[in-house]
Scaffold this active site. Structure first.
Site, PDB file in Angstrom:
ATOM      1  N   SER A 142       0.785  -1.386  -0.083  1.00 55.17           N
ATOM      2  CA  SER A 142      -0.021   0.000   0.036  1.00 55.17           C
ATOM      3  C   SER A 142       0.805   1.196   0.104  1.00 55.17           C
ATOM      4  O   SER A 142       1.889   1.413   0.634  1.00 55.17           O
ATOM      5  CB  SER A 142      -0.826  -0.133   1.319  1.00 55.17           C
ATOM      6  N   LYS A 186      -4.530  -6.509   3.999  1.00 50.05           N
ATOM      7  CA  LYS A 186      -4.555  -5.386   2.927  1.00 50.05           C
ATOM      8  C   LYS A 186      -6.087  -4.978   2.608  1.00 50.05           C
ATOM      9  O   LYS A 186      -6.244  -3.813   2.263  1.00 50.05           O
ATOM     10  CB  LYS A 186      -3.636  -5.652   1.695  1.00 50.05           C
ATOM     11  N   HIS A 194      -7.414  -3.008   5.075  1.00 49.25           N
ATOM     12  CA  HIS A 194      -6.920  -1.666   4.955  1.00 49.25           C
ATOM     13  C   HIS A 194      -7.793  -0.911   3.816  1.00 49.25           C
ATOM     14  O   HIS A 194      -8.009   0.495   4.116  1.00 49.25           O
ATOM     15  CB  HIS A 194      -5.551  -1.784   4.619  1.00 49.25           C
ATOM     16  N   ASN A 195      -7.788  -1.455   2.893  1.00 45.76           N
ATOM     17  CA  ASN A 195      -8.752  -0.645   2.043  1.00 45.76           C
ATOM     18  C   ASN A 195     -10.230  -0.404   2.142  1.00 45.76           C
ATOM     19  O   ASN A 195     -10.648   0.585   1.740  1.00 45.76           O
ATOM     20  CB  ASN A 195      -8.701  -1.771   0.566  1.00 45.76           C
ATOM     21  N   GLU A 222      -9.999   2.287   4.147  1.00 43.86           N
ATOM     22  CA  GLU A 222      -9.935   3.484   3.382  1.00 43.86           C
ATOM     23  C   GLU A 222     -11.233   3.959   2.804  1.00 43.86           C
ATOM     24  O   GLU A 222     -11.271   5.283   2.680  1.00 43.86           O
ATOM     25  CB  GLU A 222      -8.813   3.178   2.224  1.00 43.86           C
TER      26      GLU A 222
END
Length: 484
Positions: A129, A184, A187-188, A191
């Site tokens: 990222s 990940k 995380h997105n 986001e």
């Protein structure tokens, strides 16, 4: 013949930048791309004079790598990853390592790890990222897969990763098979929530307070110097100050309000549904993008459907501060949802996730990098078994301090007809989580009424199930017991 430390397949901008990052940190790299002209362009251009070797076949790439070979794929997620795995396997030996550095869906990584290990090889699926700039200057890296592979790639990954203030790398082993790509993905998803909440704060200031992009640039710059200090707040301020070269207008006013997406927010919501964890703020952020795509429908509806005039009559400066508090409280709830999802998924898939280390990995280099991630690390360092971030003393205190303003902002937005789905869902999550009693007792009675699904009783031990013959005609036959 000198052997290169690592190979990389896929010379789009992310791939090129990651290669240059590796070389800048003293590692030699062999590169391959299916379109061979890109190899020439790279070797003769940005890689000229560097310890980077262009290879024009998979066989040549494998022949130029030290053992155990380490080959990183930075290609489009999906079938291309499987295709390159098949192309690589015949040219690799036992103990060699295939690394997928793309945005692969974690179930694919679980499947690929098993498949590659059955061939005697090792596999890593890693989240990377930070975008193009992060790839070049230091991304956050979240590797998972075959544990035996980690010692061989650790020196490279931790050297090229972003660092926090004390020099710790934003990269640590996450867990087996698909754990890295799962983290990940979350995380997105977070986001998505962060971006939507920022957009809602912008929308309230724009429509309720009549502020210009220049006005809001100052506000976001100020916010970035305090608790909300983060990459996304920073770039929001910069975006609001950017003007179109031709017209001189704020460029944000010239951008069509239809948002794109690559699917990771949707994957996060689907994963939450699969393991039974509420992540409403991520889901609402995804739905907000879907709604934005209905541009023509919305334009037509705007001339037919009525609503209030969005104009706030109170003190503007005081309300801006309340918006800041609402944004911070909503952000905390969004992260609480993401961490609860990782906690439950860890149990579901057998991953021993280290939540403090995950916060550290996200502290720099990645898109959601923010000052308050240090507070998350502190929370899990104090209590490794923390059930929910909302129960940590720091975050509980922030919510206690901010929730009056948070509620007022959401209520005002609703009264003025300004949609705030992320703010609202975050507050609903908080209010639901703090409720000892929810109306699911009535819901379960409804299920038992029409489907004989049974229910538990407050005056009986958990695990005992009962059925009521509500109509006098239903009998004693029941369906299976329920699960959330």
């Amino acid at each position: 013949m000198a052997q290169q430390n690592i190979g990389l397949i896929g010379l789009a901008v992310m791939g090129e930048n990651l290669v240059l990052n590796m070389e800048n940190h003293g590692f030699s790299v062999a590169v391959f791309n299916r379109t061979t002209s890109k190899i020439d362009d790279f070797i003769q251009g940005r890689a000229k004079g560097k310890n980077i070797k262009g290879c024009y076949s998979i066989e040549e790439l494998a022949a130029n790598l030290e053992r155990p070979r380490k080959v990183m794929l930075l290609v489009k997620a999906g079938q291309p990853v499987d295709d390159f795995i098949e192309l690589l396997i015949p040219h690799l030996e036992k103990g060699d390592i295939i690394i997928d550095g793309g945005n692969s869906h974690f179930p694919d990584t679980i499947r690929r790890t098993k498949y590659v290990e059955e061939k005697g090889l090792l596999y890593i699926g890693t989240g990377v990222s930070g975008g193009e700039e992060g790839a070049l200057k230091g991304p956050a890296i979240m590797p998972g897969g075959s544990p035996d592979a980690w010692p061989h790639v650790k020196p490279i990954f931790q050297a090229i990763a972003a660092k926090v203030d004390d020099g710790s790398p934003c990269c640590e082993w996450v867990g087996s098979n698909g754990a890295g790509h799962f983290v990940k993905m979350v995380h997105n998803g977070i986001e998505y929530g962060d971006m939507q909440m920022i957009c809602e704060a912008y929308s309230i200031m724009r429509h309720a307070l009549g502020m210009t992009p220049s006005d809001m640039q100052v506000v976001f710059a100020d916010w970035n110097s305090g608790e909300l200090d983060s990459y996304l707040i920073q770039i929001t301020s910069e975006i609001l100050g950017y003007r179109d070269e031709e017209s001189g207008q704020p460029i944000v006013d010239l951008i069509l309000d239809t948002a794109g997406q690559k699917g990771t927010g949707k994957w996060t919501s689907q994963a939450a549904l699969d393991v039974g964890v509420p992540t409403p703020t991520v889901a609402e952020a995804v739905f907000a993008r879907f709604m934005s795509a209905l541009k023509e429908d919305r334009v037509a509806a705007s001339g037919l459907l009525s609503g209030p005039v969005p104009k706030y009559e109170g003190d503007k400066a005081e309300f801006i501060e309340k918006i800041r508090q609402a944004l911070y409280a909503s952000k905390i709830c969004s992260y609480a949802q993401g961490y609860q999802l990782m906690k439950m998924a860890g149990k579901e898939y057998g991953w021993d996730l280290k939540f403090g280390e995950i916060a550290l990995m996200w502290r720099n280099g990645c898109i959601i990098r923010a000052q308050f991630l240090g507070k998350i690390k502190d929370a899990f360092d104090k209590d490794h078994g923390l059930e929910n971030l909302l129960l940590d003393g720091y975050f509980k205190g922030v919510i206690d301090q901010n929730q009056t303003a948070w509620r007022e902002v959401i209520a005002t937005a609703i009264q003025l007809g300004i949609p705030v789905p992320a703010f609202s869902s975050a507050l609903a999550y908080y209010d639901s989580y703090r409720s000892a009693v929810l109306p699911a007792n009535l819901l379960q009675a409804q299920r038992d009424y029409f489907g004989a699904h049974t229910y538990e009783r407050v005056d009986k031990p958990r695990g005992e199930f009962f059925h009521t013959n509500w109509t006098g005609e239903g009998g004693d036959t029941t369906s299976s017991t329920y699960t959330a």
